[in-house]
Motif scaffolding. Structure first.
Motif, PDB file in Angstrom:
ATOM      1  N   LEU A  15       0.548 -10.499   8.120  1.00  0.00           N
ATOM      2  CA  LEU A  15       1.400  -9.319   8.195  1.00  0.00           C
ATOM      3  C   LEU A  15       2.707  -9.599   7.469  1.00  0.00           C
ATOM      4  CD1 LEU A  15       2.186  -6.541   9.468  1.00  0.00           C
ATOM      5  CD2 LEU A  15       3.079  -7.837  11.402  1.00  0.00           C
ATOM      6  N   GLY A  16       3.126  -8.660   6.673  1.00  0.00           N
ATOM      7  CA  GLY A  16       4.389  -8.799   5.961  1.00  0.00           C
ATOM      8  C   GLY A  16       5.176  -7.507   6.009  1.00  0.00           C
ATOM      9  N   VAL A  17       6.501  -7.630   6.126  1.00  0.00           N
ATOM     10  CA  VAL A  17       7.410  -6.488   6.099  1.00  0.00           C
ATOM     11  C   VAL A  17       8.557  -6.855   5.165  1.00  0.00           C
ATOM     12  CG1 VAL A  17       8.949  -5.004   7.434  1.00  0.00           C
ATOM     13  CG2 VAL A  17       6.850  -5.873   8.482  1.00  0.00           C
ATOM     14  N   VAL A  27       8.589  -1.660   3.129  1.00  0.00           N
ATOM     15  CA  VAL A  27       7.151  -1.729   2.889  1.00  0.00           C
ATOM     16  C   VAL A  27       6.540  -2.749   3.830  1.00  0.00           C
ATOM     17  CG1 VAL A  27       7.359  -1.014   0.483  1.00  0.00           C
ATOM     18  CG2 VAL A  27       7.351  -3.432   1.012  1.00  0.00           C
ATOM     19  N   TRP A  28       5.305  -2.498   4.228  1.00  0.00           N
ATOM     20  CA  TRP A  28       4.608  -3.443   5.076  1.00  0.00           C
ATOM     21  C   TRP A  28       3.139  -3.478   4.691  1.00  0.00           C
ATOM     22  CZ3 TRP A  28       0.610  -1.408   7.819  1.00  0.00           C
ATOM     23  CH2 TRP A  28       0.645  -0.038   8.091  1.00  0.00           C
ATOM     24  N   LYS A  82      11.235 -11.296  -6.384  1.00  0.00           N
ATOM     25  CA  LYS A  82      10.251 -11.317  -7.468  1.00  0.00           C
ATOM     26  C   LYS A  82       8.894 -10.825  -6.965  1.00  0.00           C
ATOM     27  CE  LYS A  82      12.701 -15.100  -9.571  1.00  0.00           C
ATOM     28  NZ  LYS A  82      13.050 -16.432  -9.167  1.00  0.00           N
ATOM     29  N   LEU A  83       8.492 -11.277  -5.783  1.00  0.00           N
ATOM     30  CA  LEU A  83       7.228 -10.811  -5.207  1.00  0.00           C
ATOM     31  C   LEU A  83       7.291  -9.315  -4.923  1.00  0.00           C
ATOM     32  CD1 LEU A  83       6.577 -13.853  -2.886  1.00  0.00           C
ATOM     33  CD2 LEU A  83       5.122 -13.128  -4.793  1.00  0.00           C
ATOM     34  N   GLY A  84       8.453  -8.831  -4.495  1.00  0.00           N
ATOM     35  CA  GLY A  84       8.635  -7.399  -4.260  1.00  0.00           C
ATOM     36  C   GLY A  84       8.450  -6.579  -5.526  1.00  0.00           C
ATOM     37  N   GLY A 108       4.936 -13.549   4.102  1.00  0.00           N
ATOM     38  CA  GLY A 108       4.964 -12.101   4.362  1.00  0.00           C
ATOM     39  C   GLY A 108       4.583 -11.284   3.136  1.00  0.00           C
ATOM     40  N   PRO A 109       5.248 -11.526   1.985  1.00  0.00           N
ATOM     41  CA  PRO A 109       4.855 -10.791   0.779  1.00  0.00           C
ATOM     42  C   PRO A 109       3.392 -11.026   0.381  1.00  0.00           C
ATOM     43  CG  PRO A 109       7.016 -11.767   0.467  1.00  0.00           C
ATOM     44  CD  PRO A 109       6.475 -12.302   1.767  1.00  0.00           C
TER      45      PRO A 109
END
Length: 158
Positions: A15-17, A27-28, A82-84, A108-109
């Motif tokens: 799970l990532g937020v 975003v999740w 960067k992952l975002g 998370g990402p």
């Protein structure tokens, strides 16, 4: 009665937020046991512009190699940032050629990417995994599509 502690070995982000307060966006993504949920559509990066996120420590070399093949390279601060960019479709990949990130930066990402069909893998295509050491990640590529992964790997391997 005997009570047993069950320790489950989970080696992938579940799970990532991610919160972007300046653009009022959150975003999740959840990816577990073959099921995926998230709150955003799978991004479709601009077909004309191929942007690759990279680290600042190898920026000049990355720009030279990727630039020759039509990619533009950007190195904003922060692994999560960067992952975002990859998650939101602003970049096709994050190329991290050094062991410069940690598990808390990517877990998370990684779950969000997986919920969208992407992944984070090492240069031999092994998915990035997590343990309790919280140590540094190896070099990796985060991507949204296999086609971008394959082209980035070809460039990375020279």
């Amino acid at each position: 009665k005997q009570w047993y502690q069950r320790r489950v070995a989970i080696t992938a982000g579940i799970l990532g937020v991610m919160t972007y307060p300046f653009i009022k966006c959150q975003v999740w993504g959840l990816c577990y046991d073959g099921r995926s949920l998230n709150n955003l559509p799978k991004p479709s990066p601009d077909k004309k512009r191929h942007v690759v996120m990279s680290t600042r420590s190898d920026f000049d070399g990355t720009v030279k190699v990727f630039g020759e093949l039509g990619y533009s390279v950007s190195a904003p601060s922060g692994a999560g940032n960067k992952l975002g960019h990859v998650i939101r479709g602003l970049a096709v990949a994050y190329y991290c050629p050094l062991a410069s990130t940690f598990q808390w930066d990517t877990c998370g990402p990684h779950a969000i990417l997986r919920s969208l069909g992407g992944d984070i893998v090492t240069f031999d295509k092994t998915p990035l995994s997590y343990d309790h050491s919280m140590g540094p990640n190896p070099a990796f590529i985060a991507y949204m599509t296999e086609a971008h992964l394959d082209s980035i790997l070809k460039i990375a391997k020279g």
